[in-house]
Enzyme design. Structure first.
Site, PDB file in Angstrom:
ATOM      1  N   SER A 143       5.903 -14.577  21.072  1.00  0.00           N
ATOM      2  CA  SER A 143       7.173 -14.048  20.563  1.00  0.00           C
ATOM      3  C   SER A 143       8.372 -14.728  21.237  1.00  0.00           C
ATOM      4  O   SER A 143       8.423 -14.887  22.454  1.00  0.00           O
ATOM      5  CB  SER A 143       7.246 -12.538  20.822  1.00  0.00           C
ATOM      6  OG  SER A 143       8.542 -12.072  20.513  1.00  0.00           O
TER       7      SER A 143
ATOM      8  N   ASP B 110      14.947  -6.660   8.982  1.00  0.00           N
ATOM      9  CA  ASP B 110      14.588  -7.967   8.411  1.00  0.00           C
ATOM     10  C   ASP B 110      15.456  -8.319   7.197  1.00  0.00           C
ATOM     11  O   ASP B 110      15.834  -9.477   7.010  1.00  0.00           O
ATOM     12  CB  ASP B 110      13.103  -7.996   7.999  1.00  0.00           C
ATOM     13  CG  ASP B 110      12.195  -8.310   9.177  1.00  0.00           C
ATOM     14  OD1 ASP B 110      12.684  -8.838  10.193  1.00  0.00           O
ATOM     15  OD2 ASP B 110      10.987  -8.027   9.079  1.00  0.00           O
TER      16      ASP B 110
ATOM     17  N   ILE C 171      11.372 -18.790   5.246  1.00  0.00           N
ATOM     18  CA  ILE C 171      11.505 -17.886   6.398  1.00  0.00           C
ATOM     19  C   ILE C 171      10.545 -18.258   7.519  1.00  0.00           C
ATOM     20  O   ILE C 171      10.619 -17.708   8.603  1.00  0.00           O
ATOM     21  CB  ILE C 171      11.392 -16.397   6.007  1.00  0.00           C
ATOM     22  CG1 ILE C 171       9.970 -16.020   5.603  1.00  0.00           C
ATOM     23  CG2 ILE C 171      12.380 -16.041   4.907  1.00  0.00           C
ATOM     24  CD1 ILE C 171       9.766 -14.516   5.633  1.00  0.00           C
TER      25      ILE C 171
ATOM     26  N   SER D 124      11.347 -13.341  20.899  1.00  0.00           N
ATOM     27  CA  SER D 124      12.354 -12.293  21.074  1.00  0.00           C
ATOM     28  C   SER D 124      12.844 -12.165  22.523  1.00  0.00           C
ATOM     29  O   SER D 124      14.044 -11.973  22.739  1.00  0.00           O
ATOM     30  CB  SER D 124      11.810 -10.949  20.564  1.00  0.00           C
ATOM     31  OG  SER D 124      11.659 -11.028  19.160  1.00  0.00           O
TER      32      SER D 124
ATOM     33  N   LYS E 262       3.959  -2.845  12.420  1.00  0.00           N
ATOM     34  CA  LYS E 262       5.167  -2.409  11.710  1.00  0.00           C
ATOM     35  C   LYS E 262       4.936  -1.187  10.822  1.00  0.00           C
ATOM     36  O   LYS E 262       5.802  -0.340  10.697  1.00  0.00           O
ATOM     37  CB  LYS E 262       5.738  -3.565  10.867  1.00  0.00           C
ATOM     38  CG  LYS E 262       6.368  -4.672  11.715  1.00  0.00           C
ATOM     39  CD  LYS E 262       6.983  -5.739  10.807  1.00  0.00           C
ATOM     40  CE  LYS E 262       7.600  -6.857  11.620  1.00  0.00           C
ATOM     41  NZ  LYS E 262       8.294  -7.834  10.769  1.00  0.00           N
TER      42      LYS E 262
ATOM     43  N   THR F 200      -2.065 -13.490  -4.880  1.00  0.00           N
ATOM     44  CA  THR F 200      -2.704 -12.296  -5.423  1.00  0.00           C
ATOM     45  C   THR F 200      -1.685 -11.622  -6.341  1.00  0.00           C
ATOM     46  O   THR F 200      -0.768 -10.938  -5.878  1.00  0.00           O
ATOM     47  CB  THR F 200      -3.114 -11.336  -4.273  1.00  0.00           C
ATOM     48  OG1 THR F 200      -3.832 -12.092  -3.297  1.00  0.00           O
ATOM     49  CG2 THR F 200      -3.961 -10.182  -4.775  1.00  0.00           C
TER      50      THR F 200
HETATM   51  P1  NAP Z   1       1.922 -11.020   5.182  1.00  0.00           P
HETATM   52  O1  NAP Z   1       2.389  -9.635   4.904  1.00  0.00           O
HETATM   53  O2  NAP Z   1       0.576 -11.244   5.771  1.00  0.00           O
HETATM   54  O3  NAP Z   1       2.036 -11.855   3.793  1.00  0.00           O
HETATM   55  C1  NAP Z   1       1.578 -13.176   3.729  1.00  0.00           C
HETATM   56  C2  NAP Z   1       1.931 -13.774   2.363  1.00  0.00           C
HETATM   57  O4  NAP Z   1       1.530 -15.162   2.357  1.00  0.00           O
HETATM   58  C3  NAP Z   1       1.217 -13.101   1.184  1.00  0.00           C
HETATM   59  O5  NAP Z   1       2.054 -13.128   0.052  1.00  0.00           O
HETATM   60  C4  NAP Z   1       0.009 -14.033   0.989  1.00  0.00           C
HETATM   61  O6  NAP Z   1      -0.520 -13.997  -0.314  1.00  0.00           O
HETATM   62  C5  NAP Z   1       0.648 -15.376   1.247  1.00  0.00           C
HETATM   63  N1  NAP Z   1      -0.321 -16.402   1.600  1.00  0.00           N
HETATM   64  C6  NAP Z   1      -1.034 -16.510   2.747  1.00  0.00           C
HETATM   65  N2  NAP Z   1      -1.845 -17.588   2.700  1.00  0.00           N
HETATM   66  C7  NAP Z   1      -1.652 -18.166   1.485  1.00  0.00           C
HETATM   67  C8  NAP Z   1      -2.190 -19.315   0.831  1.00  0.00           C
HETATM   68  N3  NAP Z   1      -3.126 -20.063   1.431  1.00  0.00           N
HETATM   69  N4  NAP Z   1      -1.754 -19.628  -0.417  1.00  0.00           N
HETATM   70  C9  NAP Z   1      -0.799 -18.866  -1.025  1.00  0.00           C
HETATM   71  N5  NAP Z   1      -0.249 -17.757  -0.452  1.00  0.00           N
HETATM   72  C10 NAP Z   1      -0.677 -17.423   0.785  1.00  0.00           C
HETATM   73  O7  NAP Z   1       2.931 -11.776   6.166  1.00  0.00           O
HETATM   74  P2  NAP Z   1       4.505 -11.511   6.355  1.00  0.00           P
HETATM   75  O8  NAP Z   1       4.713 -10.548   7.455  1.00  0.00           O
HETATM   76  O9  NAP Z   1       5.096 -11.243   5.027  1.00  0.00           O
HETATM   77  O10 NAP Z   1       4.988 -12.946   6.915  1.00  0.00           O
HETATM   78  C11 NAP Z   1       4.935 -14.113   6.099  1.00  0.00           C
HETATM   79  C12 NAP Z   1       5.569 -15.286   6.838  1.00  0.00           C
HETATM   80  O11 NAP Z   1       6.935 -15.005   7.108  1.00  0.00           O
HETATM   81  C13 NAP Z   1       4.929 -15.603   8.193  1.00  0.00           C
HETATM   82  O12 NAP Z   1       4.854 -16.996   8.332  1.00  0.00           O
HETATM   83  C14 NAP Z   1       5.918 -15.032   9.205  1.00  0.00           C
HETATM   84  O13 NAP Z   1       5.907 -15.733  10.428  1.00  0.00           O
HETATM   85  C15 NAP Z   1       7.236 -15.261   8.472  1.00  0.00           C
HETATM   86  N6  NAP Z   1       8.282 -14.303   8.883  1.00  0.00           N
HETATM   87  C16 NAP Z   1       9.451 -14.812   9.359  1.00  0.00           C
HETATM   88  C17 NAP Z   1      10.462 -13.942   9.741  1.00  0.00           C
HETATM   89  C18 NAP Z   1      11.756 -14.494  10.289  1.00  0.00           C
HETATM   90  O14 NAP Z   1      12.496 -13.740  10.945  1.00  0.00           O
HETATM   91  N7  NAP Z   1      12.095 -15.737  10.020  1.00  0.00           N
HETATM   92  C19 NAP Z   1      10.288 -12.536   9.627  1.00  0.00           C
HETATM   93  C20 NAP Z   1       9.081 -12.074   9.116  1.00  0.00           C
HETATM   94  C21 NAP Z   1       8.072 -12.956   8.754  1.00  0.00           C
HETATM   95  P3  NAP Z   1      -1.664 -12.905  -0.706  1.00  0.00           P
HETATM   96  O15 NAP Z   1      -0.931 -11.642  -1.023  1.00  0.00           O
HETATM   97  O16 NAP Z   1      -2.327 -13.513  -1.873  1.00  0.00           O
HETATM   98  O17 NAP Z   1      -2.567 -12.776   0.487  1.00  0.00           O
END
Ligand code: NAP
Length: 281
Positions: free
Chosen positions: A17, A104, A220, A19, A68, A157
Site C-alpha cells: 500500500s 473512491d 485507474i 497510503s 471493503k 462477465t
Molecule cells: P475487482 O472488483 O476484482 O474487479 C476486477 C474487474 O477486472 C472485473 O470487472 C473483472 O471482470 C475484470 N478483469 C479481471 N481480469 C480480467 C481479464 N483477464 N480480462 C477482462 N477483464 C478482467 O477489482 P476492483 O477493486 O474493481 O479494482 C480493479 C482495478 O482498479 C485494480 O487494478 C485496482 O488496483 C484498481 N483500482 C485503482 C484505484 C485508484 O485509486 N486508482 C482504486 C480502486 C481500484 P470479471 O467481472 O469478468 O471478473
C-alpha cells in the site's frame, strides 16, 4: 493528556500500500504530530479488529482489499455514498460509533477535474467503462452524478455489467466484452477499471482508432503509471488521465477527519509517489 492521533490502512496483504507514504507526506507537510500505519488483518479477524481499533488509540483509517464489503456491513453509520456503493474505504469514530464512507467516487472525479480542468464534462455525453467490479461502481456513480447522459459498461462477465445497470437503468447500458469496440465511436470518455494492464496482469490491448479525436482515455490502474492502454491513447494523440490522481484524491477526506486539516494533492506529492512506483518497478 492528549495523545497524537493515529490512523491505519487495513488490508490483506497490505505491504504494497502507498497510503502510508501519502498520509506521511501530508503529516510532515503540515507539521502535525500523528501517525498512519499499515495493519495486516486476515478476513477472519476483521470484525474483531473493528471492535478493537479505538482501544488501540486509532481515530480510524482506510480499508482496502479484501475488507471493503465487510467494513460496509460492520460500520455503525454510513454515508449515502457508502450505502450506494455497498463498500467502505474510510472509517472514523464519531460520537463513539464507527462511521464509514466511500471516497473512491470523489477521488476519481477530482482526478479528472485536476488533470483536464473542471469543464471536461461539457464535451462528455457518453462514457465507456471497462469492468464491473468494485472500482467500476465508484467510477460509474461519479460519472452519473456529474451528469453524463449515457454510460456503457463492458465487462468480461456480462452478468456483472447487467447488474450494474440497476444503478440507473435509463442511463446505463451493459455491453458484451467482445462487442466493446462497437461502443468506441460514441465514447467521449473511455475508462479502464479492470485490472488488465496492472503489473503482473495481461495488458489491455484495444485498437483505439474508432474513438473520436476529442475523446479522453483514463485508466485507474496506477502501477505502472503509463499502462499499455494509456500509451496507445497517447500515441493516437488523445488526452489521457492515469490512475494515480484517483488514489491521491480519495485519501483527502480521511486525512481531514483523522488529523483535522484538509490536505491538497500537489505536484510535489505526486512526484513522491511516482518516485516510489519507479523505485519498486
Ligand atoms: P475487482 O472488483 O476484482 O474487479 C476486477 C474487474 O477486472 C472485473 O470487472 C473483472 O471482470 C475484470 N478483469 C479481471 N481480469 C480480467 C481479464 N483477464 N480480462 C477482462 N477483464 C478482467 O477489482 P476492483 O477493486 O474493481 O479494482 C480493479 C482495478 O482498479 C485494480 O487494478 C485496482 O488496483 C484498481 N483500482 C485503482 C484505484 C485508484 O485509486 N486508482 C482504486 C480502486 C481500484 P470479471 O467481472 O469478468 O471478473
Amino acid at each position: 493528556m492528549s495523545t497524537a492521533p493515529k490512523a491505519f490502512v487495513v488490508g490483506h496483504p497490505i505491504k504494497h500500500s502507498r497510503s502510508p507514504l501519502i498520509h506521511g507526506y501530508w503529516l510532515c507537510e503540515h507539521g502535525l504530530k500523528g501517525s498512519y500505519e499499515r495493519v495486516d488483518v486476515a478476513p477472519a479477524d476483521f470484525a474483531s479488529f473493528l471492535r478493537g481499533f479505538q482501544g488501540e488509540g486509532f481515530r480510524g483509517g482506510n480499508v482496502t482489499i479484501p475488507h471493503k464489503q465487510a467494513a460496509f456491513q460492520y460500520a455503525d453509520a454510513l454515508t449515502g455514498r457508502a450505502k450506494r456503493l455497498q463498500a467502505v474505504n474510510t472509517l472514523w469514530i464519531e460520537d463513539g460509533r464507527i462511521h464509514g464512507d466511500n471516497t473512491d467516487e470523489l477521488g476519481f472525479i477530482a482526478s479528472l477535474d485536476q488533470a483536464l480542468g473542471s469543464d471536461w464534462d461539457q464535451a462528455a455525453r457518453t462514457a465507456l467503462v471497462l469492468g464491473a467490479g468494485g472500482a467500476a461502481r465508484a467510477v460509474i456513480a461519479g460519472l452519473l452524478d456529474r451528469g453524463l447522459e449515457r454510460v456503457v459498461v463492458a465487462n468480461r462477465t456480462l452478468e456483472r455489467a447487467q447488474e450494474l445497470t440497476a444503478f440507473d437503468p435509463r442511463r446505463i447500458e451493459a455491453a458484451a466484452w467482445d462487442k466493446l469496440t462497437q461502443a468506441l465511436p460514441e465514447a467521449d470518455l473511455l475508462v479502464n477499471t479492470t485490472s488488465l494492464g496492472m503489473d503482473g496482469q495481461p495488458p489491455l490491448i484495444l485498437d483505439l482508432i474508432a474513438l473520436p479525436d476529442h475523446a479522453v482515455v483514463a485508466d485507474i490502474v496506477y502501477v505502472p503509471l503509463e499502462t499499455p492502454l494509456l500509451a496507445a491513447a497517447r500515441a493516437r494523440g488523445l488526452r489521457v488521465v492515469d490512475g494515480l490522481g484517483m488514489l491521491l484524491h480519495q485519501a483527502v477526506p480521511g486525512f481531514a477527519r483523522w488529523f483535522g486539516v484538509t490536505p491538497e494533492v500537489t505536484p510535489a506529492l505526486r512526484a513522491v509517489i511516482v518516485a516510489d512506483i519507479e523505485r519498486r518497478a
